[in-house]
Design a protein around this motif. Structure first.
Motif, PDB file in Angstrom:
ATOM      1  N   ARG A  30       1.003  -1.345  -0.015  1.00 43.92           N
ATOM      2  CA  ARG A  30       0.063  -0.024  -0.282  1.00 43.92           C
ATOM      3  C   ARG A  30       0.826   1.243  -0.061  1.00 43.92           C
ATOM      4  N   SER A  31       1.972   1.272   0.677  1.00 48.87           N
ATOM      5  CA  SER A  31       2.967   2.441   0.640  1.00 48.87           C
ATOM      6  C   SER A  31       3.490   2.513  -0.938  1.00 48.87           C
ATOM      7  N   GLY A  32       3.709   1.537  -1.732  1.00 48.93           N
ATOM      8  CA  GLY A  32       4.357   1.782  -3.112  1.00 48.93           C
ATOM      9  C   GLY A  32       5.971   1.618  -2.956  1.00 48.93           C
ATOM     10  N   ASP A  33       6.261   1.190  -4.307  1.00 53.55           N
ATOM     11  CA  ASP A  33       8.029   0.921  -4.237  1.00 53.55           C
ATOM     12  C   ASP A  33       8.683   1.970  -4.601  1.00 53.55           C
ATOM     13  N   VAL A  34       9.763   2.491  -3.732  1.00 57.80           N
ATOM     14  CA  VAL A  34      10.276   3.484  -4.317  1.00 57.80           C
ATOM     15  C   VAL A  34      11.621   3.147  -5.369  1.00 57.80           C
ATOM     16  N   SER A  35      11.594   1.772  -5.598  1.00 55.23           N
ATOM     17  CA  SER A  35      12.379   1.309  -6.691  1.00 55.23           C
ATOM     18  C   SER A  35      11.606   1.661  -8.003  1.00 55.23           C
ATOM     19  N   ASP A  36      10.383   1.845  -8.082  1.00 54.83           N
ATOM     20  CA  ASP A  36       9.645   2.326  -9.529  1.00 54.83           C
ATOM     21  C   ASP A  36      10.414   3.597 -10.151  1.00 54.83           C
ATOM     22  N   TYR A  37      11.081   4.412  -8.703  1.00 57.79           N
ATOM     23  CA  TYR A  37      11.666   5.717  -9.295  1.00 57.79           C
ATOM     24  C   TYR A  37      13.026   5.729  -9.219  1.00 57.79           C
ATOM     25  N   GLY A  38      13.755   4.620  -9.445  1.00 54.26           N
ATOM     26  CA  GLY A  38      15.137   4.561  -9.782  1.00 54.26           C
ATOM     27  C   GLY A  38      16.020   4.113  -8.907  1.00 54.26           C
ATOM     28  N   LEU A  39      15.647   3.840  -7.601  1.00 55.82           N
ATOM     29  CA  LEU A  39      16.171   3.275  -6.345  1.00 55.82           C
ATOM     30  C   LEU A  39      16.557   1.892  -6.717  1.00 55.82           C
ATOM     31  N   PRO A  40      17.563   1.341  -6.200  1.00 59.15           N
ATOM     32  CA  PRO A  40      17.703  -0.183  -6.583  1.00 59.15           C
ATOM     33  C   PRO A  40      16.524  -1.089  -5.803  1.00 59.15           C
ATOM     34  N   ASP A  41      16.308  -2.257  -6.379  1.00 59.13           N
ATOM     35  CA  ASP A  41      15.333  -3.014  -5.589  1.00 59.13           C
ATOM     36  C   ASP A  41      16.226  -3.697  -4.266  1.00 59.13           C
ATOM     37  N   PRO A  42      15.212  -3.847  -3.358  1.00 62.32           N
ATOM     38  CA  PRO A  42      15.785  -4.114  -2.142  1.00 62.32           C
ATOM     39  C   PRO A  42      16.435  -5.644  -2.410  1.00 62.32           C
ATOM     40  N   ASP A  43      17.546  -5.914  -1.720  1.00 63.29           N
ATOM     41  CA  ASP A  43      17.957  -7.316  -1.429  1.00 63.29           C
ATOM     42  C   ASP A  43      17.432  -8.200  -0.321  1.00 63.29           C
ATOM     43  N   HIS A  44      16.444  -7.810   0.361  1.00 63.86           N
ATOM     44  CA  HIS A  44      15.928  -8.595   1.573  1.00 63.86           C
ATOM     45  C   HIS A  44      14.485  -8.123   1.762  1.00 63.86           C
ATOM     46  N   LYS A  45      13.698  -8.903   2.440  1.00 65.44           N
ATOM     47  CA  LYS A  45      12.621  -8.780   2.619  1.00 65.44           C
ATOM     48  C   LYS A  45      11.982  -7.754   3.400  1.00 65.44           C
ATOM     49  N   VAL A  46      10.712  -7.125   3.417  1.00 69.67           N
ATOM     50  CA  VAL A  46      10.356  -6.197   4.451  1.00 69.67           C
ATOM     51  C   VAL A  46      10.564  -6.783   5.815  1.00 69.67           C
ATOM     52  N   GLY A  47      10.876  -5.923   6.702  1.00 68.95           N
ATOM     53  CA  GLY A  47      10.952  -6.619   8.077  1.00 68.95           C
ATOM     54  C   GLY A  47      12.318  -7.154   8.368  1.00 68.95           C
ATOM     55  N   HIS A  48      13.222  -7.230   7.254  1.00 69.67           N
ATOM     56  CA  HIS A  48      14.581  -7.660   7.528  1.00 69.67           C
ATOM     57  C   HIS A  48      15.586  -6.644   7.717  1.00 69.67           C
ATOM     58  N   HIS A  87       8.023   9.026  -1.489  1.00 65.29           N
ATOM     59  CA  HIS A  87       7.530   8.410  -3.032  1.00 65.29           C
ATOM     60  C   HIS A  87       6.994   9.862  -3.952  1.00 65.29           C
ATOM     61  N   GLU A  88       6.463  10.749  -3.366  1.00 64.51           N
ATOM     62  CA  GLU A  88       5.749  11.699  -4.269  1.00 64.51           C
ATOM     63  C   GLU A  88       7.137  12.695  -4.944  1.00 64.51           C
ATOM     64  N   ARG A  89       7.997  12.769  -3.706  1.00 61.80           N
ATOM     65  CA  ARG A  89       9.324  13.618  -4.190  1.00 61.80           C
ATOM     66  C   ARG A  89       9.891  12.981  -5.202  1.00 61.80           C
ATOM     67  N   LEU A  90       9.908  11.601  -5.402  1.00 55.42           N
ATOM     68  CA  LEU A  90      10.716  11.074  -6.546  1.00 55.42           C
ATOM     69  C   LEU A  90      10.156  11.072  -7.629  1.00 55.42           C
ATOM     70  N   ALA A  91       8.745  10.867  -7.285  1.00 58.49           N
ATOM     71  CA  ALA A  91       7.897  10.444  -8.535  1.00 58.49           C
ATOM     72  C   ALA A  91       7.742  11.969  -9.330  1.00 58.49           C
ATOM     73  N   SER A  92       7.948  12.879  -8.730  1.00 59.99           N
ATOM     74  CA  SER A  92       7.675  14.194  -9.227  1.00 59.99           C
ATOM     75  C   SER A  92       8.976  14.875  -9.958  1.00 59.99           C
ATOM     76  N   GLY A  93      10.213  14.125  -9.503  1.00 62.49           N
ATOM     77  CA  GLY A  93      11.542  14.507 -10.166  1.00 62.49           C
ATOM     78  C   GLY A  93      12.268  15.323  -9.063  1.00 62.49           C
ATOM     79  N   ALA A  94      11.542  15.698  -7.943  1.00 63.56           N
ATOM     80  CA  ALA A  94      12.050  16.675  -6.895  1.00 63.56           C
ATOM     81  C   ALA A  94      13.263  15.870  -6.481  1.00 63.56           C
ATOM     82  N   VAL A  95      13.357  14.893  -6.030  1.00 62.64           N
ATOM     83  CA  VAL A  95      14.398  14.006  -5.805  1.00 62.64           C
ATOM     84  C   VAL A  95      14.658  12.974  -6.762  1.00 62.64           C
ATOM     85  N   VAL A  96      15.785  12.847  -7.330  1.00 63.45           N
ATOM     86  CA  VAL A  96      16.312  12.090  -8.238  1.00 63.45           C
ATOM     87  C   VAL A  96      17.484  10.856  -7.627  1.00 63.45           C
ATOM     88  N   ALA A  97      17.069   9.447  -8.055  1.00 60.75           N
ATOM     89  CA  ALA A  97      17.684   8.744  -7.327  1.00 60.75           C
ATOM     90  C   ALA A  97      18.935   8.202  -8.220  1.00 60.75           C
TER      91      ALA A  97
END
Ligand SMILES: Cc1cc2nc3c(=O)[nH]c(=O)nc-3n(C[C@H](O)[C@H](O)[C@H](O)COP(=O)(O)OP(=O)(O)OC[C@H]3O[C@@H](n4cnc5c(N)ncnc54)[C@H](O)[C@@H]3O)c2cc1C
Ligand SMILES: NC(=O)c1ccc[n+]([C@@H]2O[C@H](COP(=O)([O-])OP(=O)(O)OC[C@H]3O[C@@H](n4cnc5c(N)ncnc54)[C@H](OP(=O)(O)O)[C@@H]3O)[C@@H](O)[C@H]2O)c1
Length: 480
Positions: free
Chosen positions: A271-289, A299-309
């Motif tokens: 429900r939070s969304g994946d920050v890897s959709d905006y250029g950050l690497p895919d996590p190499d671990h499960k959530v909670g690890h 998420h929004e700052r990355l999606a808008s390009g205000a933050v660039v991964a």
């Protein structure tokens, strides 16, 4: 907020305060942040004689913006990532269900100290310089500042409660990145306000909670903001649903097994969304690890390009930074959000240290070989530190007043080994993970162990955990 001016005499002990029991072991608490004050309250209530030394003029440690102690990482936009009900001490409600701002948190600790009459028990503007353990188990504590006779003094204690915080000793990239940088390099610990980024091109390195907040802040002020990550992370939103309820209030009971809890966190992650959709690497671990990274805005700052991964930094090239994917940017400021070292400057390294942030302890509180030495708040919980510190304080107060007894050292070591193995299986190796605990499970286990310890103490005659040997008056040494 009450600041104690250097040289100001301590406030009087509140009328009707219960006097300490001089026959019990004497304790020294190092620090009056949220951990030290919780421990001080527990000792006070158990009538254990103690001194609490605080380097700065004020309680609250990290939560005091521009704390004169020089050890607070607080910035103007900081709010807790643990909600009011989760961070409050058990007998002092916070009064707000949302995530408190740093001002609210600081004010809460200040009220706590006055409500329970603790201020007179804290010696402000006084640094613990050195702690050593004699062969007879007594701790010699050297202090400097207002609390010390002639500015410097050594006192004896039967027990030392270390509550000096573990988010002040900056961890810089090791080894440093190759090359030379001509711009400004700061650590997250030294960041205070977004306006320092106005009109600048900023690289924020690290994707823990400091990295999230500082990248968000920079993106509102800077000309360009790059968020550089050597590893992917899951970023959970802090508030969910139509009512925007703080995430940490969606609790599952402690009996729910970890695999099921992880499934619930996975739902939150989706429900939070994946920050890897905006250029950050895919996590190499499960959530909670991993230690949770939370943010409502990244998420929004990355999606808008205000933050660039960007991936990790490969090389510093004067006024430019080269990243691992071969891209290069002109940069004015690099903010290293690369975490902290666990440090005890008052111990000789040969006596006790935490290289790589590793300090195995029983229940993150007790050293199996060093009786009378205790650690408060030295953990990274999935949840808030304050109630854990409160529980640790109560446990130690019971030990020092003979109402509880720890398991034998061999049993503690076996439990530490079991915990370590489970920990290594779950968390990816990083200095940020050496002290990770699950809040609810830790609380449950500590309470269970206190109950067992009470039975042991009753069986064995209720002797305090350490013999009271320390000389009450202290022993003055040559003034500095
Ligand atoms: C930016 C940031 C945000 C955070 N957000 C959260 C959060 O939302 N929820 C959460 O639970 N945790 C959070 N943490 C973790 C943080 O460590 C705890 O919130 C809390 O500050 C721990 O309290 P403490 O008393 O252990 O340490 P501190 O708050 O660091 O207090 C330590 C105290 O000891 C004193 N001291 C240190 N050395 C000496 C000495 N030699 N002699 C005398 N006094 C000494 C210091 O002056 C200070 O007052 C955050 C950390 C950071 C850096
Ligand atoms: N209340 C809040 O909102 C708030 C805000 C800020 C901080 N905090 C708390 O403060 C504590 C510290 O958080 P933090 O974010 O400062 O530190 P942290 O959690 O230790 O995160 C450090 C980050 O830097 C990366 N890193 C470390 N060394 C690196 C290197 N040499 N090169 C590239 N990347 C490197 C780490 O990557 P790896 O994972 O690969 O090691 C990680 O992403 C945490 O408990 C956090 O929850 C809370």
């Amino acid at each position: 907020m009450r600041y104690m001016v250097k040289g100001e005499p301590p406030p009087p002990r509140p009328e009707g305060a219960i006097e300490p029991d001089a026959s019990l072991p004497r304790a020294c608490v190092i620090g009056a942040g949220s951990s030290g004050i919780a421990a001080a309250k527990a000792l006070d209530e158990a009538r254990v004689p103690f001194d609490c030394f605080e380097l700065g003029p004020v309680v609250g440690g990290n939560w005091v913006f521009e704390n004169p102690n020089g050890q607070s990482a607080c910035y103007s936009t900081l709010e807790m990532n643990t909600s009011g009900p989760r961070m409050a001490y058990s007998d002092f409600p916070f009064g707000d269900d949302d995530y408190p701002s740093h001002e609210q948190v600081r004010e809460y600790f200040d009220r706590y100290v006055d409500h329970f009459g603790l201020r007179s028990q804290i010696t402000f503007n006084t640094r613990v310089e050195r702690v050593s353990r004699r062969d007879d188990g007594v701790y010699e504590v050297e202090i400097a500042g207002d609390g010390a006779d002639g500015g410097r003094e050594t006192r004896e204690y039967d027990a030392v409660l270390v509550a000096n915080g573990h988010h002040w000793d900056r961890r810089w990239p090791e080894p440093p990145f190759p090359g030379r940088f001509d711009g400004e390099e700061i650590h997250a610990h030294d960041y205070r306000r977004p306006d320092v980024f106005a009109g600048k091109r900023v690289v924020v390195l690290g994707v823990g909670n400091s990295g999230m907040d500082i990248a968000r802040d920079a993106s509102h002020a800077a000309e360009a903001t790059f968020l550089s990550a050597r590893r992917g992370v899951h970023v959970l939103r802090k508030r969910l649903g139509r009512r925007q309820k703080p995430l940490d209030q969606l609790n599952l009971p402690t009996w729910v097994p970890w695999w099921l809890k992880q499934k619930a966190i996975e739902v939150v992650r989706r429900r939070s969304g994946d920050v890897s959709d905006y250029g950050l690497p895919d996590p190499d671990h499960k959530v909670g690890h991993a230690h949770p990274t939370v943010s409502d805005q990244i998420h929004e700052r990355l999606a808008s390009g205000a933050v660039v991964a960007r991936p990790n930094i490969r090389e510093l090239r004067g006024d430019r930074v080269l990243f691992d994917d071969g891209s290069e940017e002109r940069v004015d400021v690099i903010v290293y959000c690369t975490g902290y070292k666990v440090s005890f400057p008052f111990f000789d390294d040969g006596f006790l240290a935490a290289p790589g942030n590793d300090l195995p302890l029983y229940r993150r509180t007790f050293h199996p070989d060093l009786g009378g030495l205790y650690f408060i708040g030295l953990c990274q919980p999935f949840g808030a530190i304050m109630p854990i510190a409160e529980e640790q304080g109560r446990w130690i107060a019971e030990l020092l007043s003979g109402r509880c007894e720890l398991p034998p050292a061999g049993e503690m070591r076996a439990e530490m080994r079991r915990e370590r193995a489970a920990h290594a299986k779950r968390f990816y190796p990083s200095p940020r993970h050496t002290m990770e605990v699950d809040f609810d499970e830790w609380m449950r286990d500590a309470r269970r162990e206190r109950r067992r310890g009470a039975k042991r103490a009753a069986r064995d005659g209720r002797a305090p955990a350490v013999v009271a040997r320390a000389h009450a008056g202290g022993r003055a040494v040559e003034p500095a």
